[in-house]
Scaffold this motif. Structure first.
Motif, short mmCIF file in Angstrom:
data_model
loop_
_atom_site.label_atom_id
_atom_site.label_comp_id
_atom_site.label_asym_id
_atom_site.label_seq_id
_atom_site.Cartn_x
_atom_site.Cartn_y
_atom_site.Cartn_z
N MET B 1 0.83 -1.19 0.00
CA MET B 1 0.00 0.00 0.00
C MET B 1 0.86 1.23 0.00
O MET B 1 1.58 1.50 -0.94
CB MET B 1 -0.91 -0.04 1.21
CG MET B 1 -1.98 0.99 1.16
SD MET B 1 -2.74 1.18 2.75
CE MET B 1 -1.39 1.84 3.62
N GLU B 2 0.93 1.94 1.09
CA GLU B 2 1.62 3.22 1.07
C GLU B 2 3.11 3.08 0.83
O GLU B 2 3.73 3.95 0.26
CB GLU B 2 1.37 3.97 2.38
CG GLU B 2 2.02 3.40 3.60
CD GLU B 2 1.38 2.14 4.07
OE1 GLU B 2 1.99 1.43 4.87
OE2 GLU B 2 0.27 1.85 3.61
N ASP B 3 3.65 1.94 1.24
CA ASP B 3 5.07 1.77 1.06
C ASP B 3 5.44 0.73 0.02
O ASP B 3 6.43 0.87 -0.65
CB ASP B 3 5.71 1.36 2.40
CG ASP B 3 5.86 2.56 3.30
OD1 ASP B 3 5.19 2.58 4.31
OD2 ASP B 3 6.62 3.45 2.95
N HIS B 4 4.62 -0.29 -0.09
CA HIS B 4 5.04 -1.39 -0.93
C HIS B 4 3.92 -1.97 -1.77
O HIS B 4 3.72 -3.16 -1.79
CB HIS B 4 5.61 -2.52 -0.07
CG HIS B 4 6.77 -2.09 0.74
ND1 HIS B 4 8.05 -2.13 0.27
CD2 HIS B 4 6.85 -1.60 1.99
CE1 HIS B 4 8.88 -1.70 1.21
NE2 HIS B 4 8.17 -1.38 2.26
N PRO B 5 3.18 -1.19 -2.46
CA PRO B 5 2.14 -1.79 -3.26
C PRO B 5 2.75 -2.71 -4.30
O PRO B 5 2.16 -3.70 -4.71
CB PRO B 5 1.43 -0.61 -3.91
CG PRO B 5 2.38 0.49 -3.85
CD PRO B 5 3.23 0.25 -2.64
N ALA B 8 3.83 -6.09 -1.97
CA ALA B 8 2.87 -6.89 -1.20
C ALA B 8 1.64 -6.07 -0.89
O ALA B 8 1.47 -5.61 0.21
CB ALA B 8 3.49 -7.37 0.09
N PRO B 9 0.79 -5.88 -1.88
CA PRO B 9 -0.35 -5.00 -1.63
C PRO B 9 -1.20 -5.45 -0.45
O PRO B 9 -1.67 -4.64 0.32
CB PRO B 9 -1.14 -5.03 -2.93
CG PRO B 9 -0.60 -6.18 -3.69
CD PRO B 9 0.80 -6.42 -3.24
N LEU B 10 -1.37 -6.73 -0.33
CA LEU B 10 -2.20 -7.18 0.79
C LEU B 10 -1.48 -6.98 2.11
O LEU B 10 -2.03 -6.45 3.07
CB LEU B 10 -2.56 -8.65 0.62
CG LEU B 10 -3.63 -8.94 -0.42
CD1 LEU B 10 -3.91 -10.42 -0.47
CD2 LEU B 10 -4.89 -8.18 -0.10
N GLY B 11 -0.25 -7.39 2.14
CA GLY B 11 0.51 -7.22 3.37
C GLY B 11 0.67 -5.76 3.72
O GLY B 11 0.53 -5.35 4.87
N ALA B 12 0.91 -4.96 2.69
CA ALA B 12 1.09 -3.54 2.94
C ALA B 12 -0.20 -2.90 3.39
O ALA B 12 -0.22 -2.04 4.27
CB ALA B 12 1.59 -2.88 1.66
N ALA B 13 -1.27 -3.34 2.79
CA ALA B 13 -2.56 -2.78 3.19
C ALA B 13 -2.86 -3.11 4.64
O ALA B 13 -3.28 -2.26 5.42
CB ALA B 13 -3.65 -3.35 2.30
N GLY B 16 -0.67 -0.97 6.82
CA GLY B 16 -1.15 0.39 6.97
C GLY B 16 -2.24 0.48 8.01
O GLY B 16 -2.28 1.38 8.83
N ASP B 192 -1.36 7.39 1.11
CA ASP B 192 -2.74 6.97 1.30
C ASP B 192 -3.35 7.45 2.59
O ASP B 192 -4.56 7.47 2.74
CB ASP B 192 -2.85 5.46 1.21
CG ASP B 192 -2.55 4.99 -0.19
OD1 ASP B 192 -3.23 5.45 -1.11
OD2 ASP B 192 -1.62 4.20 -0.36
#
Lengths: 281, 274
Positions: B1-5, B8-13, B16, B192
Motif C-alpha cells: 500500500m503506502e510503502d510497498h504496493p 505486497a499490496p495485501l501485506g502492505a494494506a 497500513g 494513502d
C-alpha cells in the motif's frame, strides 16, 4: 484510502454460512511485509481477526487458519524454511525468491486504481542528474530499498547493483525521503506507482523529475503452495476473495479501502519477472 | 500500500491498517445505546450548577463512582446551558471510557462522549477548542478496536485535533498537541493516509516544550523519536526515564499501570534499557 486487502478480508462476509469440511490439520498463512513500518506484535490481533473472516468467507470452520506476520526479511526467510506455509502474502521479491522451493501459485491479484501492476521510478531534483549512471556513489532514499537483490535483478533488470551503485538510505516513511530530496539532503529517491501518483499533492513536486522508470511489475496477492494445498481448496480461496468487492458490504469496504477488485491471477502474469529473477544472476 | 504496493499490496494494506494499532472490525458507526449506570441511588446530592466546578477536579485518579454519578446527573436532570455546551460531559465520558476494560462498554461511553461534544458544538459552545479535543479523544477511544470506523474517521479526528491544538493547546497539559502527534505517528502514512513522521515529531516536541510536566507528552515524543529519527536512542531514553518518574509520582489512578506498560513496550521496541 488504500488500507486494503487484509482489512477487507477481515471485515467481509462473516455472516456467510459455513461450507465444506475444513482441512483436517488446518492451514498456515505467512504475511511478510519487508521494511514496513509495523511492528510484528501490532499485527497479532488483526491477523487473527482477518483469518476468522477468511474462514467464514470460504466456509472453513473457525480456527482452520493459523498466521504469522513479519516485516523482517531474515525472519520471513527463516519462517519459510522452518515451517513452510500453505498460503502466503509476500512482497514480489520474496515471492520470486520462494516461488520454486515452495511451489507458490498466485491465486488473486488486487486491482487498485485500474492497475494490477506497478512501476518503480527514480526521482531527482530537476536539473541535478540525467541518468542512473550519474548517480554512481550518490545517495538514494525511499521506503523500498530492503530487497536489494530483487531491485538488482528485476527492477533494474541487472543493469546495476543498487547496493554498490548508490549509497542507500532506506526509510520506512517515503514522505520523509522525498522531503530530504527536495531539501538536497538526498540525491535521489525510489518511489512506487502509488507514491508517484501522490506526488502532485506535495508542495515541492514541481521541483522533482523522473530519470528512470522500471518496466511494469505485477502486484502480488495471496499465493498457495501447490504441493500442500489441494486444487479444490486453492479454488475455494480464490473464488471467495474474487467475490469480495462485487456487492453489498464487501463493495462498501472495497471502496473505503481503495481496492476495486481481487482478480484471478493470470497464469502468465509473473513470467517476465520470474525470468528476470532467474536469469539475472 | 503506502510503502510497498509493488511488493505486497495485501501485506502492505494490512500493515497500513495496523499502524493504527487496530484489529480489523466490521463496525462502521458509533454505537448509540448507553451504558447502564448502576448503583446511582447512592450518588451525592448536588445541583448541576455545581458540576462544572466539581468536574474541574476530575482526573484519572477520580473515583469511578463519582464520574458515573456525574454522568447520571447529566443524563437525567435538566442541564444548564453552560454545562450542556461545555466540554465537561464529554470529558467525563472520556475519563470513564479510558478506564473501562470491557470493550463494548468503553465504546459506548466514548460514543456518548462524542455525542455530548457534537451537541455542544452544534450549539456554538464558547469552549469549542476544548470540546473538539474531547470529541477527538472519545472518537479515538471508540474507534480504537474498529478499523473501518477508525479509517472512516481519520480526517475528522485530524480536523478536531487541529482545531483543539489551535484553540485549546493547554487542555490536559498539551493533550491536543500530543494526540495530534500520536495520530500522525500511527496513521497510515503518505500517500494513502495522513501519517507523517515529521509532523508527529513537530507536535510531540511542541507538547513537551509547553508541558514537560505531563508524562504522556514525554512518552509520545520518545516513541516518535524512535520511530522517525535515526540515532535518537539517548534522547528517547532520557524522555522515558523522566516519563516513568512522572507516572509513578503523579495522580494518575488506574491509568498509571497502563501508561507504565506502554512505556515498557516502547522501550522494548526501541531496544532501550531503563
Amino acid at each position: 484510502m488504500r488500507i486494503a486487502g487484509a482489512a477487507l478480508v477481515a471485515c467481509l462476509l462473516a455472516a456467510w454460512a459455513p461450507g465444506p469440511a475444513a482441512a483436517a490439520e488446518g492451514y498456515d498463512l505467512l504475511v511478510c511485509y519487508p521494511g514496513g513500518p509495523v511492528k510484528d506484535s501490532q499485527a497479532e490481533g488483526a491477523m487473527g481477526d482477518m483469518l476468522r473472516t477468511i474462514e467464514a468467507l470460504g466456509g472453513w470452520p473457525a480456527g482452520t487458519f493459523r498466521h504469522e506476520f513479519t516485516t523482517r526479511l531474515d525472519v520471513c526467510r527463516k519462517k519459510l524454511a522452518e515451517r513452510p506455509p500453505h498460503f502466503t502474502i509476500l512482497s514480489l521479491g520474496l515471492f520470486l525468491e520462494a516461488r520454486e522451493a515452495h511451489h507458490l501459485a498466485p491465486l488473486v491479484q488486487p486491482r487498485i486504481k485500474g492497475q494490477t501492476a506497478d512501476v518503480l521510478r527514480v526521482l531527482v531534483r530537476k536539473g541535478t542528474f540525467k541518468k542512473l549512471a550519474d548517480l554512481q556513489g550518490k545517495t538514494l532514499g525511499g521506503s523500498m530499498l530492503e530487497e536489494r537483490e530483487f531491485l538488482r535483478r528485476v527492477a533494474f533488470e541487472g543493469a546495476l547493483d543498487p547496493a554498490v551503485h548508490f549509497q542507500l538510505k532506506p526509510n520506512k516513511r517515503a514522505l520523509q525521503s522525498l522531503r530530504k530530496l527536495a531539501k538536497g539532503e538526498l540525491d535521489a529517491v525510489l518511489v512506487n506507482q502509488i507514491q508517484y501518483d501522490g506526488l502532485p499533492g506535495l508542495p515541492f513536486a514541481r521541483d522533482l523529475e523522473v530519470i528512470h522508470s522500471s518496466a511494469p511489475m505485477p502486484l502480488v496477492g495471496v499465493a498457495a503452495d501447490e504441493g500442500r494445498v489441494p486444487a479444490a481448496e486453492r479454488k475455494r480461496m480464490a473464488e471467495a476473495l474474487a467475490k469480495m468487492c462485487a456487492a453489498g458490504e464487501g463493495a462498501k469496504q472495497c471502496e473505503l479501502f481503495g481496492v476495486e477488485a481481487f482478480l484471478p491471477a493470470p497464469a502468465d502474469a509473473y513470467q517476465k519477472v520470474q525470468a528476470l529473477w532467474k536469469t539475472t544472476r | 500500500m503506502e510503502d510497498h504496493p509493488l511488493r505486497a499490496p495485501l501485506g502492505a494494506a494490512l500493515a497500513g491498517l495496523l499502524l493504527l494499532g487496530l484489529g480489523p472490525g466490521c463496525i462502521w458507526n458509533l454505537p448509540k445505546d448507553l451504558v447502564v449506570l448502576s448503583g446511582m441511588d447512592a450518588c451525592p446530592e448536588y445541583d448541576l450548577d455545581e458540576l462544572p466546578a466539581r468536574a474541574e477536579a476530575f482526573d484519572h485518579a477520580t473515583e469511578s463512582v463519582e464520574l458515573r454519578c456525574a454522568l447520571h446527573k447529566l443524563r437525567t436532570a435538566a442541564i444548564p446551558a453552560e454545562v450542556h455546551w461545555s466540554g465537561t460531559p464529554a470529558r467525563i465520558c472520556y475519563l470513564l471510557a479510558d478506564r473501562t476494560r470491557n470493550g463494548d462498554d468503553r465504546d459506548r461511553l466514548a460514543a456518548e462522549g462524542v455525542r455530548w461534544a457534537e451537541i455542544a458544538l452544534d450549539h456554538g459552545s464558547p469552549e469549542a477548542g476544548r470540546v473538539h479535543y474531547y470529541l477527538a479523544i472519545n472518537l479515538g477511544l471508540a474507534a480504537r478496536t474498529h478499523a473501518a470506523l477508525a479509517v472512516k474517521n481519520l480526517g475528522r479526528l485530524e480536523k478536531a485535533l487541529l482545531d483543539a491544538a489551535r484553540e485549546a493547546p493547554a487542555e490536559e497539559q498539551g493533550g491536543p498537541l500530543r494526540m495530534l502527534g500520536a495520530l500522525y505517528l500511527l496513521a497510515p502514512p503518505w500517500p494513502d493516509g495522513i501519517g507523517d513522521g515529521d509532523k508527529a515529531l513537530e507536535y510531540t516536541r511542541k507538547a513537551v516544550e509547553l508541558h514537560p510536566e505531563h508524562p504522556l507528552n514525554l512518552l509520545f515524543l520518545a516513541q516518535a523519536l524512535l520511530e522517525v529519527e535515526e540515532d535518537a536512542c539517548e534522547e528517547a531514553r532520557a524522555l522515558l526515564l523522566r516519563a516513568r518518574a512522572l507516572i509513578e509520582q503523579g495522580p494518575y489512578g488506574d491509568a498509571r499501570e497502563r501508561w507504565l506498560k506502554e512505556l515498557r513496550a516502547i522501550a522494548r521496541d526501541g531496544d532501550i534499557e531503563l
